[in-house]
Write an enzyme that holds these catalytic residues in place. Sequence first.
Site, PDB file in Angstrom:
ATOM      1  N   PRO A 160      17.832   9.222 -39.110  1.00  0.00           N
ATOM      2  CA  PRO A 160      18.522   8.942 -40.374  1.00  0.00           C
ATOM      3  C   PRO A 160      18.385   7.482 -40.756  1.00  0.00           C
ATOM      4  CG  PRO A 160      20.002  10.002 -38.769  1.00  0.00           C
ATOM      5  CD  PRO A 160      18.781   9.523 -38.025  1.00  0.00           C
ATOM      6  N   ALA A 206      26.081  12.249 -30.877  1.00  0.00           N
ATOM      7  CA  ALA A 206      27.096  11.240 -30.537  1.00  0.00           C
ATOM      8  C   ALA A 206      26.460   9.869 -30.399  1.00  0.00           C
ATOM      9  CB  ALA A 206      27.791  11.630 -29.235  1.00  0.00           C
ATOM     10  N   TYR A 232      21.367  -0.952 -29.794  1.00  0.00           N
ATOM     11  CA  TYR A 232      21.289   0.296 -30.571  1.00  0.00           C
ATOM     12  C   TYR A 232      19.825   0.671 -30.857  1.00  0.00           C
ATOM     13  CZ  TYR A 232      22.592   3.547 -34.373  1.00  0.00           C
ATOM     14  OH  TYR A 232      22.769   4.651 -35.175  1.00  0.00           O
ATOM     15  N   TYR A 267      20.415   4.760 -43.616  1.00  0.00           N
ATOM     16  CA  TYR A 267      21.818   4.364 -43.778  1.00  0.00           C
ATOM     17  C   TYR A 267      22.567   5.464 -44.536  1.00  0.00           C
ATOM     18  CZ  TYR A 267      21.086  -0.122 -41.624  1.00  0.00           C
ATOM     19  OH  TYR A 267      20.828  -1.105 -40.694  1.00  0.00           O
ATOM     20  N   ILE A 268      23.511   6.091 -43.825  1.00  0.00           N
ATOM     21  CA  ILE A 268      24.248   7.241 -44.343  1.00  0.00           C
ATOM     22  C   ILE A 268      25.703   6.813 -44.572  1.00  0.00           C
ATOM     23  CG2 ILE A 268      24.865   9.669 -43.892  1.00  0.00           C
ATOM     24  CD1 ILE A 268      21.787   9.122 -44.020  1.00  0.00           C
TER      25      ILE A 268
HETATM   26  N1  CAA Z   1      17.390 -11.164 -40.928  1.00  0.00           N
HETATM   27  C1  CAA Z   1      17.356 -12.506 -40.719  1.00  0.00           C
HETATM   28  N2  CAA Z   1      18.455 -13.233 -40.534  1.00  0.00           N
HETATM   29  C2  CAA Z   1      19.631 -12.605 -40.579  1.00  0.00           C
HETATM   30  C3  CAA Z   1      19.745 -11.203 -40.802  1.00  0.00           C
HETATM   31  C4  CAA Z   1      18.545 -10.504 -40.984  1.00  0.00           C
HETATM   32  N3  CAA Z   1      18.543  -9.184 -41.200  1.00  0.00           N
HETATM   33  N4  CAA Z   1      21.035 -10.868 -40.775  1.00  0.00           N
HETATM   34  C5  CAA Z   1      21.734 -12.007 -40.541  1.00  0.00           C
HETATM   35  N5  CAA Z   1      20.874 -13.035 -40.451  1.00  0.00           N
HETATM   36  C6  CAA Z   1      21.209 -14.448 -40.210  1.00  0.00           C
HETATM   37  C7  CAA Z   1      22.282 -14.921 -41.173  1.00  0.00           C
HETATM   38  O1  CAA Z   1      21.683 -15.330 -42.375  1.00  0.00           O
HETATM   39  C8  CAA Z   1      22.887 -16.061 -40.402  1.00  0.00           C
HETATM   40  O2  CAA Z   1      22.032 -17.188 -40.472  1.00  0.00           O
HETATM   41  P1  CAA Z   1      22.648 -18.629 -40.723  1.00  0.00           P
HETATM   42  O3  CAA Z   1      23.614 -18.857 -39.594  1.00  0.00           O
HETATM   43  O4  CAA Z   1      21.442 -19.489 -40.659  1.00  0.00           O
HETATM   44  O5  CAA Z   1      23.305 -18.555 -42.054  1.00  0.00           O
HETATM   45  C9  CAA Z   1      22.813 -15.590 -38.966  1.00  0.00           C
HETATM   46  O6  CAA Z   1      21.813 -14.565 -38.935  1.00  0.00           O
HETATM   47  C10 CAA Z   1      24.113 -15.012 -38.466  1.00  0.00           C
HETATM   48  O7  CAA Z   1      24.458 -13.940 -39.342  1.00  0.00           O
HETATM   49  P2  CAA Z   1      25.943 -13.412 -39.444  1.00  0.00           P
HETATM   50  O8  CAA Z   1      26.822 -14.481 -40.030  1.00  0.00           O
HETATM   51  O9  CAA Z   1      25.950 -12.076 -40.128  1.00  0.00           O
HETATM   52  O10 CAA Z   1      26.308 -13.311 -37.898  1.00  0.00           O
HETATM   53  P3  CAA Z   1      27.401 -12.488 -37.213  1.00  0.00           P
HETATM   54  O11 CAA Z   1      27.325 -12.846 -35.787  1.00  0.00           O
HETATM   55  O12 CAA Z   1      28.699 -12.613 -37.937  1.00  0.00           O
HETATM   56  O13 CAA Z   1      26.936 -10.968 -37.424  1.00  0.00           O
HETATM   57  C11 CAA Z   1      25.610  -9.094 -37.166  1.00  0.00           C
HETATM   58  C12 CAA Z   1      25.692 -10.584 -36.967  1.00  0.00           C
HETATM   59  C13 CAA Z   1      26.659  -8.383 -36.309  1.00  0.00           C
HETATM   60  C14 CAA Z   1      24.235  -8.633 -36.717  1.00  0.00           C
HETATM   61  C15 CAA Z   1      25.836  -8.737 -38.666  1.00  0.00           C
HETATM   62  O14 CAA Z   1      24.894  -9.450 -39.444  1.00  0.00           O
HETATM   63  C16 CAA Z   1      25.671  -7.267 -38.921  1.00  0.00           C
HETATM   64  O15 CAA Z   1      26.584  -6.487 -38.715  1.00  0.00           O
HETATM   65  N6  CAA Z   1      24.492  -6.835 -39.405  1.00  0.00           N
HETATM   66  C17 CAA Z   1      24.221  -5.436 -39.716  1.00  0.00           C
HETATM   67  C18 CAA Z   1      23.645  -4.736 -38.526  1.00  0.00           C
HETATM   68  C19 CAA Z   1      23.349  -3.305 -38.923  1.00  0.00           C
HETATM   69  O16 CAA Z   1      22.566  -3.031 -39.819  1.00  0.00           O
HETATM   70  N7  CAA Z   1      23.970  -2.357 -38.260  1.00  0.00           N
HETATM   71  C20 CAA Z   1      23.776  -0.995 -38.603  1.00  0.00           C
HETATM   72  C21 CAA Z   1      25.013  -0.241 -38.278  1.00  0.00           C
HETATM   73  S1  CAA Z   1      24.940   1.419 -38.915  1.00  0.00           S
HETATM   74  C22 CAA Z   1      23.851   2.166 -37.914  1.00  0.00           C
HETATM   75  O17 CAA Z   1      23.415   1.644 -36.942  1.00  0.00           O
HETATM   76  C23 CAA Z   1      23.471   3.559 -38.309  1.00  0.00           C
HETATM   77  C24 CAA Z   1      22.017   3.710 -38.398  1.00  0.00           C
HETATM   78  O18 CAA Z   1      21.449   4.336 -37.506  1.00  0.00           O
HETATM   79  C25 CAA Z   1      21.287   3.206 -39.566  1.00  0.00           C
END
Ligand code: CAA
Length: 240
Positions: A177, A83, A147, A179-180
């Site tokens: 895992p 979970a 997370y 990314y699934i």
């Molecule tokens: N590295 C460096 N900079 C990054 C970045 C990264 N990986 N990702 C985003 N940024 C930067 C963007 O370029 C942006 O910069 P500017 O303002 O200079 O253009 C700034 O950060 C803000 O980015 P966002 O517009 O995306 O900001 P937001 O607040 O709308 O969203 C966030 C931020 C929620 C983190 C979104 O980027 C996001 O959802 N990222 C993915 C996170 C992720 O991988 N989650 C995994 C979920 S699945 C899971 O967790 C299962 C598992 O176990 C694998």
Amino acid sequence: MARVAIVTGGTRGIGEAISVGLKNAGYKVAANYAGNDERAKAFTERTGIAAYKWDVADFDACQAGVARVVADLGPVDIVVNNAGITRDGTMRKMSRGGWDEVLDTNLGGCFNMCKAVWEGMLERSFGRVVNIGSINGQAGQYGQVNYAAAKSGIHGFTKALAQEGAAKGITVNAIAPGYIDTDMVAAVPPNVLEKIVAKIPVGRLGKAEEIARGVLFLVADDAGFVTGSTMSINGGQHMY
Ligand code: CAA
């Protein structure tokens, strides 16, 4: 006698694949879920696996939930702590509530569930605990301090508890895992996800069944020499 397994978050996504994989391999399975009654009902109709509702973040609810499973299926031999929730956001935007929810569910849930089954496993000198961690607990991820901390905590928790169970017939392992293809990953903004997938050497998202495959290996009776390990299943995205 078939061994009894509980899979938390076991009615959807990776958890569903684990529940079904275990059932198909002959285990008696209880699939726990926290909130989505409709999806749980559909899951039970589809798979014939009973679904049990409780919140893994709630210590007392875990005690009561495990007692219900024991009454229905028998003593619990296997727990898969799957979970998990996300409340992604950069540090600037993350609230204390979003931190607590993720820590309480993802990491607190492991403690609560292990506490509820541990004494019984010790008494019977057999147990298999599999904790679902994450690539993001190993490598970190932008926007996931909550997370990543919880999942990283799961990896430490696993290695510590494995030492306590080792001489008692109880193994404790983790799967990390990548990314699934699940609802959780589908919630990542498409432009962000595209960049992530481009970095996966295998060239695609993983399938939930590919995580279940690892669980089946770790819970087997003849996997007793595997403990305290982390199995990475991530398409080569993070080699660790
Ligand atoms: N590295 C460096 N900079 C990054 C970045 C990264 N990986 N990702 C985003 N940024 C930067 C963007 O370029 C942006 O910069 P500017 O303002 O200079 O253009 C700034 O950060 C803000 O980015 P966002 O517009 O995306 O900001 P937001 O607040 O709308 O969203 C966030 C931020 C929620 C983190 C979104 O980027 C996001 O959802 N990222 C993915 C996170 C992720 O991988 N989650 C995994 C979920 S699945 C899971 O967790 C299962 C598992 O176990 C694998």
